[in-house]
Design a protein around this motif. Sequence first.
Motif, mmCIF file in Angstrom:
data_model
loop_
_atom_site.group_PDB
_atom_site.id
_atom_site.type_symbol
_atom_site.label_atom_id
_atom_site.label_comp_id
_atom_site.label_asym_id
_atom_site.label_seq_id
_atom_site.Cartn_x
_atom_site.Cartn_y
_atom_site.Cartn_z
ATOM 1 N N ARG A 125 0.825 -1.103 0.256
ATOM 2 C CA ARG A 125 0.054 0.194 -0.047
ATOM 3 C C ARG A 125 0.904 1.301 0.156
ATOM 4 N N ASN A 290 -3.127 9.021 -2.679
ATOM 5 C CA ASN A 290 -3.816 8.297 -1.614
ATOM 6 C C ASN A 290 -5.328 8.919 -1.303
ATOM 7 N N ALA A 293 -7.297 6.677 -3.712
ATOM 8 C CA ALA A 293 -7.396 5.315 -3.075
ATOM 9 C C ALA A 293 -8.576 4.714 -2.492
ATOM 10 N N ALA A 297 -6.711 0.143 0.381
ATOM 11 C CA ALA A 297 -5.537 0.833 -0.208
ATOM 12 C C ALA A 297 -5.037 2.188 0.157
ATOM 13 N N ARG A 298 -5.957 2.875 0.963
ATOM 14 C CA ARG A 298 -5.623 4.161 1.525
ATOM 15 C C ARG A 298 -4.614 4.025 2.847
#
Length: 537
Positions: A125, A290, A293, A297-298
């Motif tokens: 990530r 970010n 995302a 995924a953030r």
Amino acid sequence: MGWLLYGVVIATLAFLVSRRFRSRGSPLKHLRGPPASWLYGNVLEIASQEKVGDLDTKWIREFGGAWRIKDCFGADILMVADPKALQHICQKSGYDYPKDKRWTQLIRLVTGNGVAAAIGDAHVRQRNAMNPAFTTAQLRQYVPVFQRAGAKLAAKWQAEVMHDGNGSRELTVSKWLPRATLDALGEAAFSYQFDTLEDDSNELARAYLSLFSNALYSGNKADFLWRAIWKFIPDNVMDLIKYVPAGDARKFAKNWDIMKDATEQLVDQKVQDGSNGRHKDLMDVMIETNSSAVGSARVPRAELVAQVTTLFVAGHESIAITTDLLLWELAKKPDCQEKIREEITTLRRNLAQRGDSEYTIEDLESMTYTVAVVKELLRLHPTGYHVHRTTAKDDIIPLSKPIRLDTGELVSEIPVEAGQNIALSLWGYNRMPDVWGEDATTFNPDRFLDGNTGRASNVGLYANIMTFSAGVRGCIGWRFAVLELLALVVELVEHFHYSLSSNRPDILPVARGPTTYPAPRGEEDRGPNLPLQVTLL
Ligand code: HEM
């Protein structure tokens, strides 16, 4: 009290560790290796060898591309310099060779849980959030920043050498370079002006600039024993280590508090302001990636903050020390300085013809001799001389050249068990005669012009060298680093001639911490300290 606690924990765990390793019957038991003490293994002698790599050279000559050394309490460490083994571990096995837990714990203490410490999904990530900040399009915007930082440093040195009127003076170049690289990173990453070349009172800058000396081996042998047992301590317990009032943890915790508070404010401000129409810096890109995302995924705010501290720590001292080493090599080679200056003259002429004052990536990369010098320097002096890994599962590591076991048998592969610690000798591979020829230890930039980029192919991220490691955990900033190095060479070699200091000409590249640095003989314990005679041309 702290030392008592220290002693009890070490004694108990040493007992457990020794039992564990005695009973395991490691598959490495027939691998040859140097003699070692049970308590400190070979780790103390590595940290106190006269010059970085002295031991690697000796061991490669004696045992070949893979051998066994000892960790504290008798544990085996597999050490490798063989190109095929390095390719297998770093480039072909994905996440099967994660970082050694002791190093991730140390990195977490220094920078928080950023990309260099993260493992598994958190690492994927964080890397994904960072990658867009290192594309060619982004790097293009950083080049003028590198140019300005180098030019500012050159102006500073010009004032210093003109101070007593004769245009030549001994300067401790290593005092200035980390300031220039921190200023450049501050601007490229944050559009933030540290301005440490003018004023070094900024608390955040001081925290970053003092980190390196905090990480050096202080002569306290207990720190090695202490770190050797981290592997067996669960992560949530390790998080409490910063409260132990002894050892490295205390120094790092103090630094981390300063870095974290100031970085949180910077990140929050950035999230709020956005790039406001100016060129996007590295952080703008990371925040943008970010925010688009979703779900897991953030990257959470705490990781984003750790991400920034990681970048600052990983990205300024490494370039500063590499530039120190580069100027040191050039000081021994006036003809090499001259050839670089010829290319700078052509570069300036081309810029003038185009009506530009700023150079581009293509301009820098077209300086073929200067590029060869940077490659050769990175080959001979990888600042991170060893990288530490462990095995996630049982595996077989292939070798490009067979090694002889203590039974006399020749083998071309090494079986390893899950949990085996491995030290990758980046330094050893970069100087292997089998790969680079008989002049492997000589500074010879021409090898990269003659197409002799090593006899092993596709090793590492750049120029067939392992200086930036490789694979999923390789250096994300390698191209950033190469471009900044080239810009610094242009700005610092154009108007100055470098030679060794007549007072302290005997410089050693030493290994007192995780990265090597130059220092005069007798002054090795003080961190980077490179005196050079600098003459204005
Ligand atoms: C001459 C300069 C540099 C050298 C020699 C260097 C070398 C390395 C090496 C060997 C690693 C792998 C460490 C390991 O696996 O344990 C690494 C990782 C890393 N480097 Fe660099 N580096 C340099 C400059 C930079 C710069 C300029 C940046 C950022 C602006 C940077 C950011 C990072 C990060 C974030 C990692 C961790 C990557 C990960 O774990 O996924 N480095 N570097």
